[in-house]
Enzyme design. Structure first.
Site, PDB file in Angstrom:
ATOM      1  N   LYS A  36       9.514   4.944   6.238  1.00 60.38           N
ATOM      2  CA  LYS A  36      10.328   6.282   6.289  1.00 60.38           C
ATOM      3  C   LYS A  36      11.320   6.414   5.125  1.00 60.38           C
ATOM      4  CE  LYS A  36       8.853   7.146  11.096  1.00 60.38           C
ATOM      5  NZ  LYS A  36       7.328   7.389  10.644  1.00 60.38           N
ATOM      6  N   CYS A  37      11.038   5.537   4.227  1.00 65.10           N
ATOM      7  CA  CYS A  37      12.265   5.582   3.261  1.00 65.10           C
ATOM      8  C   CYS A  37      11.953   6.459   1.922  1.00 65.10           C
ATOM      9  CB  CYS A  37      12.281   3.745   2.868  1.00 65.10           C
ATOM     10  SG  CYS A  37      13.486   3.582   1.379  1.00 65.10           S
ATOM     11  N   GLY A  38      12.890   6.830   0.967  1.00 70.25           N
ATOM     12  CA  GLY A  38      12.653   7.187   0.032  1.00 70.25           C
ATOM     13  C   GLY A  38      11.965   6.589  -1.355  1.00 70.25           C
TER      14      GLY A  38
END
Length: 161
Positions: A36-38
């Site tokens: 769930k990271c950029g």
């Protein structure tokens, strides 16, 4: 004597011990990953690197980590499903680890000491920090989270030759 990658044992996503001696003689890219990271879309680029170089003795080891903005909250099983379904990840994604702090996995402590970051800091600053390890089991280079996987190809090629 200086430590090498092959001296460490890690846990796979099912909790089994994986001796990194299994990767003796290979060029290894170790990455702390998160769903769930950029930077999560880098999974695609990492898989492309893996496919491009795996037949030449290259492997990527992903280590999910929930220490940065709680961006990897899932169980090991959920993480495996996410990687496979969303990015077709075929390289090994291990069990969740800490990369910083007193509970940091020994492998990560060693890599940080071997290749400190900017201004000599050993802290991992964010997800998708990458360590390139040579056939001799020693850290060649540390890459920042913003370094795109495709930009590592030249260094990987050099390490393989």
């Amino acid at each position: 004597m200086e430590q090498t990658l092959q001296e460490f044992t890690v846990k796979d996503s099912a909790g089994h011990d994986i001796p990194l001696a299994n990767y003796k003689g290979k060029v290894v890219l170790v990455v702390n990953v998160a769903s769930k990271c950029g930077f999560t879309p880098q999974y695609k680029g990492l898989e492309e690197l893996y496919v491009k170089f795996k037949d030449q003795g290259f492997v990527i080891l992903g280590f999910p980590c929930n220490q940065f903005g709680s961006q990897e909250p899932g169980s090991n099983e959920e993480i495996q499903q996410f990687c496979s379904l969303n990015y077709g990840v075929d390289f090994p994604v291990m069990g969740k680890v800490d990369v910083n702090g007193s509970e940091a996995a020994p492998l990560w402590k060693w890599m940080k000491e071997s290749a400190p970051g900017i201004l000599g800091t050993e802290l991992i600053k964010w997800n998708f920090t990458k360590f390139l390890i040579g056939k001799d089991g020693k850290v060649i280079k540390r890459f920042a989270p913003k370094d795109e996987p495709k930009d590592l190809a030249e260094d990987i090629q050099k390490a393989l030759s």
